[in-house]
Enzyme design. Structure first.
Site, short mmCIF file in Angstrom:
data_model
loop_
_atom_site.label_atom_id
_atom_site.label_comp_id
_atom_site.label_asym_id
_atom_site.label_seq_id
_atom_site.Cartn_x
_atom_site.Cartn_y
_atom_site.Cartn_z
N ASP A 87 0.80 -1.22 0.00
CA ASP A 87 0.00 0.00 0.00
C ASP A 87 0.84 1.27 0.00
OD1 ASP A 87 1.05 -0.11 2.53
OD2 ASP A 87 -0.86 -0.12 3.59
N CYS A 90 4.71 0.03 3.05
CA CYS A 90 5.26 -1.27 3.45
C CYS A 90 6.64 -1.16 4.09
CB CYS A 90 5.28 -2.24 2.28
SG CYS A 90 6.04 -1.58 0.79
N HIS A 264 8.19 -2.70 -3.37
CA HIS A 264 7.61 -3.39 -2.22
C HIS A 264 8.67 -3.97 -1.28
CE1 HIS A 264 4.52 -5.35 0.08
NE2 HIS A 264 5.13 -6.50 -0.03
#
Length: 270
Positions: A87, A90, A264
């Site tokens: 989101d 992270c 990520h």
């Protein structure tokens, strides 16, 4: 379908009707992003349980030799992974949980960190951050440290981090700490800011807002702000059959281990 809708709205932004329809396009894109985030939230916890690292093999095609080789290399050095929700928050969520989890055994490092966390609020206020604005975030941060002092089971800490409000407040405070450090060390960090922006502008645009992804500069700043060593394994399509390891600050003894794949971060365990 989402891509087709986006293309249709974009085409309407061309030509004579550009002014009105571009507003429609912008609103539709925002709504589409909201739907995607809601769908992710509905299926993905903020932090997963600890999983065997072998789950990574399933995320890539068996004949994707680049990633399969890098996962094998990673598996030689790590045993487990904990996923984070993709989101944009992270890095901070992964760091916050991983470090506090490492402190569950107590000891001098927990005491040191508690003192740093206590002082951090006043340091931010001296820099010009509004006390009223940051107080709730700091209180939640200190509440989690108090929880860790009680040496609960890791599952209790995980449950706290999976409460949206608590978890997001921790993320916000870690973002503020990162911003504060960057602005205290403006002379050094200004050399790494692109686009002609000041460090303050960079912090307002790329550090403090939620859902903004993090890069090297964010990791370095947070690591130095809290004096916590972070090791990141970078896994992408670059050459070679192994991940690229970076330790922040360089030469330190890592306390937090993270896996980075483009856009990520997840948590790694030896």
């Amino acid at each position: 379908m989402a891509a087709e809708e986006s293309d249709r709205l974009q085409s309407e932004c061309d030509g004579e009707t550009r002014g009105v329809n571009c507003l429609t396009y912008d609103e539709a894109i925002i709504a589409q992003q909201d739907r995607i985030q809601q769908e992710i939230a509905g299926h993905t916890p903020l932090l997963s349980d600890r999983l065997d690292l072998s789950v990574l093999y399933q995320e890539y095609a068996p004949d994707d030799q680049i990633y399969q080789d890098k996962i094998k290399d990673l598996h030689r050095r790590y045993t487990y992974i904990r996923r984070t929700r993709p989101d944009g928050n992270c890095f901070y969520r992964a760091f916050g949980y991983s470090y506090l989890e490492a402190l569950l055994d107590g000891g001098s490092e927990l005491e040191r960190f508690k003192e740093v966390a206590l002082r951090s609020k006043e340091e931010l206020i001296r820099q010009g951050f509004t006390e009223f604005t940051i107080e709730d975030f700091h209180n939640t941060f200190m509440d989690l440290i108090a929880l860790v002092e009680k040496r609960p089971a890791a599952s209790e800490l995980l449950a706290a981090f999976n409460e949206q409000t608590v978890s997001d407040y921790v993320v916000v405070y870690l973002r503020l700490l990162t911003s504060g450090h960057l602005q205290r060390e403006t002379v050094f960090y200004q050399h790494f800011i692109e686009g002609g922006r000041s460090v303050k502008e960079f912090c307002q645009q790329e550090v403090e807002p939620m859902c903004k992804e993090s890069d090297h500069i964010h990791i370095i700043a947070l690591s130095q702000a809290l004096n916590v060593s972070i090791q990141v394994e970078y896994m992408d399509r670059g050459e070679g059959g192994s991940t690229v390891t970076h330790v922040f600050p360089e030469g330190s003894d890592p306390q937090v281990f993270l896996l980075y794949r483009p856009g990520h971060y997840d948590i790694l365990y030896k």
